[in-house]
Write a protein that holds these residues in place. Structure first.
Motif, PDB file in Angstrom:
ATOM      1  N   ARG A 212       0.827  -1.180   0.000  1.00 33.04           N
ATOM      2  CA  ARG A 212       0.000   0.000   0.000  1.00 33.04           C
ATOM      3  C   ARG A 212       0.861   1.228   0.000  1.00 33.04           C
TER       4      ARG A 212
ATOM      5  N   ALA B 243      -6.694   9.137   4.484  1.00 27.67           N
ATOM      6  CA  ALA B 243      -7.366   7.899   4.120  1.00 27.67           C
ATOM      7  C   ALA B 243      -7.172   6.880   5.234  1.00 27.67           C
TER       8      ALA B 243
ATOM      9  N   SER C 106      -3.786   1.070  -9.223  1.00 29.19           N
ATOM     10  CA  SER C 106      -5.086   1.448  -8.677  1.00 29.19           C
ATOM     11  C   SER C 106      -5.853   0.183  -8.327  1.00 29.19           C
TER      12      SER C 106
ATOM     13  N   GLU D 186      -7.636   2.466  -0.671  1.00 24.14           N
ATOM     14  CA  GLU D 186      -7.204   3.336  -1.768  1.00 24.14           C
ATOM     15  C   GLU D 186      -8.298   4.298  -2.206  1.00 24.14           C
ATOM     16  N   SER D 187      -9.543   3.810  -2.205  1.00 25.53           N
ATOM     17  CA  SER D 187     -10.619   4.691  -2.647  1.00 25.53           C
ATOM     18  C   SER D 187     -10.670   5.947  -1.781  1.00 25.53           C
TER      19      SER D 187
ATOM     20  N   GLU E 144      -8.252   7.160  -0.029  1.00 27.80           N
ATOM     21  CA  GLU E 144      -7.045   7.931  -0.260  1.00 27.80           C
ATOM     22  C   GLU E 144      -7.136   8.740  -1.562  1.00 27.80           C
ATOM     23  N   LYS E 145      -7.687   8.099  -2.583  1.00 33.68           N
ATOM     24  CA  LYS E 145      -7.868   8.803  -3.858  1.00 33.68           C
ATOM     25  C   LYS E 145      -8.778   9.994  -3.666  1.00 33.68           C
TER      26      LYS E 145
ATOM     27  N   GLY F 148      -3.640   4.678  -6.404  1.00 28.77           N
ATOM     28  CA  GLY F 148      -3.499   4.616  -4.961  1.00 28.77           C
ATOM     29  C   GLY F 148      -2.162   4.069  -4.488  1.00 28.77           C
ATOM     30  N   HIS F 149      -1.363   3.598  -5.427  1.00 26.40           N
ATOM     31  CA  HIS F 149      -0.074   3.058  -5.021  1.00 26.40           C
ATOM     32  C   HIS F 149       0.896   3.270  -6.185  1.00 26.40           C
TER      33      HIS F 149
END
Ligand code: NAG
Ligand code: NAG
Ligand code: NAG
Ligand code: NAG
Length: 528
Positions: A5, A11, A235, A245-246, A248-249, A257-258
């Motif tokens: 990650r 996030a 992603s 990730e969502s 964080e995005k 996201g990474h």
């Protein structure tokens, strides 16, 4: 090895809250009218716009910290404590056999609340293990239960046996914040439902389009066409990491996201450098792994990753000092993932960086809970970084907040003091996934002549892919990866990746040190 990650602070916080569960038990039973009514008690039921300013005036930052009331484990019987509304509370935990059929089982938390000091008051609690955070609030005197259907993994079960489920009493003003985040919950489910929730979330909150790509979804990579310095944007849209990730995005405005980076050695072998790579011990570290190993892991990753390769522009590649890049990468290899600067990478403009309902109070709350649950990560992650900002040493979170208050520094301000790339923490230098890559770029000379005035920890993933350093001539992209629909190479994924404003902003001095980032447009002033 699928736990890779990147991780950005906000996030992470939201993740903390919604990782895997949320218990709601709304029982507004009328109470006898013999207890006094207090204005403060009404705050949670007022609209947030009204209640928050009031709340913020009533309390100092220290008061907003959740208070730890105890841990409840099955072996340990019942714990009791005094709440702010109910003076007499008890909790015990019971293991259950669960519903998954794999015998991991779950648990039921039994709570008793009694002796309210007013009929309008309520107590808001967060129940946490390092694997999940749930919350609930109580208006009524009675027995409540909170069910955990199944432990997430054997490690969680083991943790609960040893340390129990931690119970925190929250400022009741946090309720509005928690309630408004409810639609985030399904994002973490590792099912098609979860994936669809992520897609719907990103469409709604970021305007993402998620166009299906024709088969094949996986490119046949020709290593000869990949070069040192080429950027990998990843992603994920499913499961725990997808949900993470969502969020964080959403908070950073990045459509990936990474990240990872391609590096070639003298013999032409291809390697991938990555911060946030999970090693055998389950620790997230900076690692350099062979391309074949990395790619094999990507292909079997259950988070359904979409991966783009962003080749450097030939002029930039000509500038790329591979020797220096390798030196830097090797010097970082094996270091822990950048927990320290994770929190600070983008909190750089006061007030403008938290999409509602997140705000600095919530940030601090969650972080302080994290400190309690995972002292080994969290204490140094948060406390050390804040100590550096204050120029103090080894103060605990409470003391840091008190010290900041004494100096007249607000919480928002404290969190926005920029990270310096040359800060060294007790466990080494700290870099998140994208800071690691940009650190390599910096070492390799890509940011010349501005290198000395670029702090890579200020960059988000979006800041990285919007840099104007990548190939801009479609005809020069490798044929095995480009279908002419996007200006980069997509090498894996069912959906077409979008990287808005890809390859548009030339590096400049003090880049990204004062940029706001607010959904849904994430407008970025020039030269911020
Ligand atoms: C159980 O209780 C003992 C004694 O009160 C305490 O030392 C221990 O930390 C508790 N364990 C948990 C998991 O709460
Ligand atoms: C990759 O190679 C396989 C087998 O050689 C082929 O079936 C597939 O279509 C190729 N994929 C692409 C994107 O060319
Ligand atoms: C590349 O970096 C190495 C190591 O830092 C350095 O010795 C060398 O002079 C650099 N090469 C160029 C062309 O700048
Ligand atoms: C793109 O690259 C091709 C092949 O190298 C070259 O012929 C063409 O002139 C380039 N186009 C631009 C706009 O630079």
């Amino acid at each position: 090895m699928l736990g890779r990650r990147c991780g950005s602070p906000r996030a992470f916080l939201a993740l903390g809250l919604f990782l895997l569960g949320l218990g709601l038990d709304w029982v507004p039973v009328a109470q006898p009218l013999k207890v006094p009514l207090r204005v403060k008690d009404l705050l949670p039921v007022l609209p947030r716009q009204v209640s928050w300013p009031v709340l913020n005036n009533l309390h100092s930052a220290v008061d907003l910290l959740p208070s730890f009331v105890g841990s409840v484990a099955p072996e340990n019987g019942t714990i009791g404590w005094k709440g702010t509304c109910f003076l007499d509370n008890e909790a015990r935990l019971e293991f259950t056999s669960g519903d998954r059929g794999d015998d991991l089982g779950g648990g039921v938390l039994h709570l008793k609340t009694d002796a309210a000091h007013s009929w309008t008051c309520m107590d808001l609690y967060v129940f946490a293990t390092p694997y999940r955070i749930m919350w609930d609030y109580y208006f009524s005197t009675r027995e409540h239960t909170l069910e955990i259907k199944s432990w997430e993994e054997p490690a969680e079960l083991e943790y609960v046996k040893q340390h129990g489920v931690a119970i925190f009493l929250m400022q009741s003003g946090m309720l509005g914040t928690l309630l408004s985040l409810i639609d985030v919950l399904p994002l973490f489910s590792n099912t098609l439902w979860g994936q669809n929730a992520n897609i719907a979330f990103l469409k709604k909150h970021m305007g993402a389009s998620f166009e299906k790509r024709p088969q094949p979804w996986q490119a046949n990579i020709s290593v000869a066409d990949v070069h040192s310095g080429d950027f990998l944007a990843i992603s994920k849209i499913r499961g725990r990491w997808g949900g993470f990730e969502s969020l964080e995005k959403w908070v950073t405005g990045a459509f990936a996201g990474h990240t990872a980076i391609c590096l070639k050695d003298e013999d032409g072998n291809l390697w991938v450098g990555e911060s946030g790579h999970e090693n055998e011990k389950g620790e997230e570290i900076i690692a350099i792994v062979s391309w074949d190993e990395w790619w094999a892991e990507a292909l079997k990753d259950s988070s359904n990753p979409q991966i783009a390769l962003l080749p450097l522009h030939p002029d930039v590649r000509a500038k790329f000092n591979s020797t220096a890049a390798w030196e830097y990468a090797r010097s970082m290899s094996g270091q822990p993932y950048g927990y320290h600067n994770m929190i600070f990478s983008w909190i750089d403009t006061i007030g403008d960086n938290y999409p509602p309902p997140l705000d600095s109070n919530l940030v601090i709350s969650i972080l302080s809970m994290w400190t309690r649950l995972q002292p080994s990560y969290a204490a140094n992650m948060l406390d050390e970084a804040l100590n550096k900002r204050l120029g103090t040493k080894e103060l605990s979170l409470h003391h840091i907040l008190a010290e900041a208050e004494r100096r007249g520094i607000t919480l928002d301000h404290l969190l926005t003091i920029p990270e310096q790339d040359d800060w060294v923490y007790s466990d080494g230098k700290s870099t998140t996934c994208v800071a690691f890559i940009l650190g390599i770029y910096k070492a390799a000379g890509i940011f010349e002549p501005f290198s000395s005035s670029i702090q890579v920890t200020e960059f988000t993933i979006r800041d990285a892919y919007t840099l104007r350093i990548y190939e801009d001539n479609q005809t020069r992209l490798p044929r095995w990866c480009n279908d002419g629909k996007v200006p980069f190479c997509q090498i894996l994924g069912e959906y077409r990746m979008e990287l808005p404003e890809y390859n548009t902003i030339r590096p400049y001095a003090y880049m990204n040190e004062h940029c706001p980032s607010l959904p849904p447009t994430y407008e970025r002033p020039a030269n911020c």
